[in-house]
Design an enzyme around this catalytic site. Structure first.
Site, PDB file in Angstrom:
ATOM      1  CG  ASP A  31      44.840  45.985  32.950  1.00  0.00           C
ATOM      2  OD1 ASP A  31      45.272  44.883  32.549  1.00  0.00           O
ATOM      3  OD2 ASP A  31      45.126  47.063  32.407  1.00  0.00           O
ATOM      4  CG  HIS A  48      46.596  35.409  35.251  1.00  0.00           C
ATOM      5  ND1 HIS A  48      45.981  36.613  34.963  1.00  0.00           N
ATOM      6  CD2 HIS A  48      47.353  35.086  34.159  1.00  0.00           C
ATOM      7  CE1 HIS A  48      46.348  37.000  33.740  1.00  0.00           C
ATOM      8  NE2 HIS A  48      47.173  36.099  33.238  1.00  0.00           N
ATOM      9  CG  LEU A 142      28.173  41.045  46.164  1.00  0.00           C
ATOM     10  CD1 LEU A 142      27.965  42.477  45.715  1.00  0.00           C
ATOM     11  CD2 LEU A 142      29.629  40.832  46.564  1.00  0.00           C
TER      12      LEU A 142
END
Length: 253
Positions: A31, A48, A142
């Site tokens: 956020d 962004h 991962l």
């Protein structure tokens, strides 16, 4: 919540600063991109873009620490209500990111997965996501999971509908339904997150993994996602390992 640690370097000068318990699964609500840009008199899309750079840094760092699953809330089902220019830019990010990040994903043995309503994404976005999944499907390190066009309520409703259909088709029985079976009908058939981090000061869940985070540890930080770095991530894990996870029971030790 952990900003008192934010200037602390992870050089680990004493044992209290060393990680001895790595969470298997970390989920992050990324956020603050837009607010980060606004504070700097920049367009929201610049926030962004910088947030995408943070994704790359934190993914590699989490992989190096030994985290097995990293789920990032990239775009919610509610985000379509944002301005068209911003939505269009967000839909272009997967192609931009995987185009530059793919060699490092391969090099670091990282597997890409996606949860959410992928079929409703624009064709170019869907293609970029599918290509990344395909190219990394054999990686064993991962598991990097993007929640893209994802909403947890929709996910739960979909699971309920699919279970109902399978009962009608006599694939399962009503008495078969328990927590394990229900979990298998969700998009995210993965271990529940051990730790949920939300950046930028907000302290809410925003329709993210509502079923899966029932016993996750939460950490909220005022640091915006574009400013969130390896030290912030490391310090979050330091806080996590000091938590007493009882899962509703008692720790007699």
């Amino acid at each position: 919540m952990f900003d008192f640690l934010k200037n602390k370097k992870n050089k680990n000068e004493n044992n209290s600063d060393k990680l001895v318990k790595i969470p298997e699964h970390v989920a992050i609500i990324m956020d603050g991109n837009g607010r980060w840009a606004k504070k700097r008199n920049l367009p929201r899309i610049k926030g962004h873009y910088e947030g995408m750079q943070t994704v790359k840094k934190i993914t590699k760092y989490a992989s190096n620490l030994g985290v097995k699953y990293l789920t990032l809330y990239a775009f919610s089902t509610e985000n379509w209500s944002r301005p068209e220019q911003e939505v269009n830019y967000l839909m272009s990010l997967p192609k931009k990111m995987f185009g530059s990040f793919m060699p490092e994903l391969i090099e670091n043995n990282i597997k890409v997965s996606v949860i959410g309503d992928i079929d409703s994404l624009p064709a170019e976005t869907k293609e970029a996501v599918s290509d990344a999944i395909n190219k990394t499907k054999d990686n064993t390190g991962l598991n990097l999971i993007f929640a893209l066009n994802y909403g947890s309520r929709l996910e739960i409703l979909s699971a309920v509908k699919n279970i109902s259909n399978d009962i009608k088709s006599d694939i399962i029985k009503l008495n078969d339904i328990d927590e394990d079976l229900f979990s298998r009908y969700l998009n995210n058939n993965l271990p529940d997150p051990d730790l949920l981090i939300r950046t930028s000061g907000e302290q809410r869940i925003s329709n993210f993994l509502l079923w899966q985070i029932a016993y996750s540890e939460f950490i909220f930080t005022d640091v915006s996602w574009p400013d969130f770095n390896e030290d912030h991530f490391y310090n979050s894990l330091l806080i996590y390992q000091k938590r007493d996870r009882r899962f509703g029971g008692l720790n007699e030790n």
